[in-house]
Write a protein that holds these residues in place. Structure first.
Motif, mmCIF file in Angstrom:
data_model
loop_
_atom_site.group_PDB
_atom_site.id
_atom_site.type_symbol
_atom_site.label_atom_id
_atom_site.label_comp_id
_atom_site.label_asym_id
_atom_site.label_seq_id
_atom_site.Cartn_x
_atom_site.Cartn_y
_atom_site.Cartn_z
ATOM 1 N N LEU A 21 3.859 7.276 -0.725
ATOM 2 C CA LEU A 21 4.628 8.220 0.661
ATOM 3 C C LEU A 21 5.179 8.531 0.739
ATOM 4 C CD1 LEU A 21 3.076 8.460 3.511
ATOM 5 C CD2 LEU A 21 4.897 6.069 3.804
ATOM 6 N N HIS B 261 0.493 6.618 8.183
ATOM 7 C CA HIS B 261 0.599 7.704 6.413
ATOM 8 C C HIS B 261 -0.566 8.577 6.648
ATOM 9 C CE1 HIS B 261 -1.821 6.658 2.273
ATOM 10 N NE2 HIS B 261 -0.816 7.200 2.569
ATOM 11 N N GLU C 220 -1.849 2.498 10.140
ATOM 12 C CA GLU C 220 -2.368 4.205 9.573
ATOM 13 C C GLU C 220 -2.159 5.415 9.682
ATOM 14 O OE1 GLU C 220 -5.212 4.107 7.470
ATOM 15 O OE2 GLU C 220 -5.633 2.419 7.798
ATOM 16 N N GLU D 49 0.791 4.160 -3.518
ATOM 17 C CA GLU D 49 0.729 5.160 -2.523
ATOM 18 C C GLU D 49 1.600 6.909 -2.147
ATOM 19 O OE1 GLU D 49 -2.087 6.002 0.388
ATOM 20 O OE2 GLU D 49 -3.583 4.296 -0.024
ATOM 21 N N SER E 289 2.072 10.760 8.119
ATOM 22 C CA SER E 289 3.307 11.200 7.153
ATOM 23 C C SER E 289 2.673 12.305 5.867
ATOM 24 C CB SER E 289 3.647 10.409 6.266
ATOM 25 O OG SER E 289 4.065 9.149 7.170
ATOM 26 N N LYS F 298 -4.506 12.230 0.486
ATOM 27 C CA LYS F 298 -4.995 11.635 1.774
ATOM 28 C C LYS F 298 -6.179 12.604 2.562
ATOM 29 C CE LYS F 298 -4.637 9.136 5.240
ATOM 30 N NZ LYS F 298 -5.175 7.825 5.262
ATOM 31 N N LYS G 202 0.827 -1.455 0.096
ATOM 32 C CA LYS G 202 -0.097 0.298 -0.232
ATOM 33 C C LYS G 202 0.660 1.285 0.011
ATOM 34 C CE LYS G 202 -3.402 2.347 2.996
ATOM 35 N NZ LYS G 202 -4.014 2.383 4.194
ATOM 36 N N PHE G 203 2.326 1.280 0.505
ATOM 37 C CA PHE G 203 2.760 2.187 0.663
ATOM 38 C C PHE G 203 3.844 2.653 -0.590
ATOM 39 C CE2 PHE G 203 3.776 4.456 5.020
ATOM 40 C CZ PHE G 203 2.640 4.190 5.511
#
Length: 430
Positions: free
Chosen positions: A42, A318, A315, A40, A321, A420, A36-37
């Motif tokens: 991050l 993310h 969670e 996206e 950040s 986000k 996921k990171f």
């Protein structure tokens, strides 16, 4: 995505006992979040040369891996492994580094505290000390001034309250948390200014009841508001109630039948969410019984209250950040204001999410859809917020920096940084 018990098990997991399967679920969960990171982005840095960006991303990804491995070790109570990883993290997660290094330093503090709390009985413990009250207050004021998140909630709340007060003579504002005890009552000063700037005359009397933990602080804010209202020709009465929300009762509020009541909750109700849900349900039922014309709810839009530690950890990593990245866009690297906000405000939230359990964990943020279901069960009906254009115009005036987004989600308005979501505002009626 939150970790769920019902995830499909591998053949290896099916052959192991219950304890081993839990650990393997942790590792499956971690692999999902690593994916996921990466998807996206991050760790993308937006204001550096391409080569430096690649280097920063690689260093950041290494930090992510270390943080995840350390969180797993802490979750499994592997003190030796966790201690070794924390040593590596402290050498790389710097308070004055890149945005991700800085946010990582806050999570390192939280992991250190959590590991300390699972030490054997009799062991020497050392919990990271909390900042002094004055430092917290200064940090909160800076967050209000330099980040749009709290002011976003105030703008939407005040716009909705002004509509509810239109043409009324006696009005009453019940402020849960007294706008986070910000000095000078910023939200209500702005509301008073808006009232006198309208073509129609303001109400004959405005009553504000502030709920909070410090009666002396609330009284000081109230006195300033009353004086300020007089300079505008507005009759304002202020009352304070020094009580926790879960202990608040209707008799303390002294509601008059001839008043139009509105309820204001800015980043407050998540603190009433407990494992049993009973405390929050009681508060919502009491508010519903008051039958306010408008109930404005503003909360952090993230899932920091899941039942599993690793899910909350990822969670939160993310979410914060994104916040630290947004701060990077408005303040230079070594600005002391930025350090104050990050270390004395956001770091305190992060440490509470990461290190605390039970009654000590008060930063129980949930997503807007969870709040929507809870409010509906309590008998409230959503009053759709149709002011996306106005909020975008307000946001453009407040910050010249690109990256902030405003979106409508099933009647709620959500302020985000890039992709986000950060804060969600909704309006409710009985």
């Amino acid at each position: 995505m939150p970790f769920k018990v019902g995830h499909k098990r591998s053949r290896i997991q099916e052959s192991n006992n219950v304890n081993t399967s839990k650990k393997l679920r942790f590792r499956d969960h971690i692999r999902n979040f690593k994916k996921k990171f990466k998807e996206e982005d991050l760790l993308e840095e937006t204001e550096v040369e391409e080569e430096e960006e690649d280097e920063d991303a690689a260093a950041g990804m290494q930090l992510v891996k270390l943080l995840i491995s350390c969180a797993e070790a802490v979750a499994c109570r592997d003190r030796e492994q966790a201690t070794n990883l924390l040593s590596l993290l402290r050498a790389n997660a710097m308070v004055l580094g890149s945005s991700f290094q800085r946010v990582a330093s806050c999570f390192v503090q939280g992991l250190t505290d959590r590991l300390t709390l699972v030490q054997p009985l009799g062991a020497i413990t050392c919990i990271t000390p909390s900042p002094a009250l004055l430092e917290k207050e200064d940090a909160l004021s800076l967050v209000y001034e330099l980040c749009p998140y709290i002011q976003f909630g105030h703008f939407i709340a005040n716009t909705s309250i002004l509509e509810a007060f239109e043409g009324e003579t006696l009005v009453h504002i019940l402020d849960l948390g007294m706008t986070m005890s910000l000095p000078h009552g910023h939200q209500w000063r702005n509301l008073l200014n808006s009232l006198v700037s309208k073509a129609t005359p303001p109400p004959l009397r405005i009553r504000i009841t502030g709920i909070g933990h410090s009666s002396s602080r609330l009284e000081k804010i109230g006195e300033e508001l009353v004086i300020y209202a007089k300079t505008l020709g507005i009759n304002l009465e202020f009352f304070s109630i020094n009580v926790n929300l879960e202990n608040l009762n209707i008799e303390q509020l002294k509601i008059n039948d001839n008043e139009v009541l509105v309820v204001n909750s800015i980043l407050q109700l998540h603190c009433v969410v407990k494992e049993s849900r009973g405390a929050l349900n009681s508060v919502l039922q009491m508010i519903h019984e008051l039958a306010p014309r408008v109930f404005v709810l503003v909360e952090q839009d993230s899932s920091h209250n899941g039942p599993f530690f690793l899910g909350r950890f990822m969670e939160a990593l993310h979410y914060y950040s994104a916040i630290f990245d947004s701060i990077d866009a408005v303040l230079p690297k070594y600005d002391t204001k930025r350090a104050k906000m990050e270390q004395f405000y956001f770091a305190e939230e992060i440490k509470n999410i990461v290190s605390c359990e039970g009654p000590s964990r008060v930063e129980r943020h949930e997503r807007v859809d969870q709040w929507r279901r809870r409010m509906s069960r309590a008998g409230f009906q959503v009053a759709p917020l149709k002011m996306v254009t106005e909020v975008k115009q307000w946001l453009t005036k407040k910050t010249a920096c690109d990256g902030y987004t405003v979106a409508e989600e099933k009647g709620s308005l959500v302020l985000g940084w890039k992709s986000k979501s950060i804060v969600a505002a909704s309006c409710w009626k009985c």
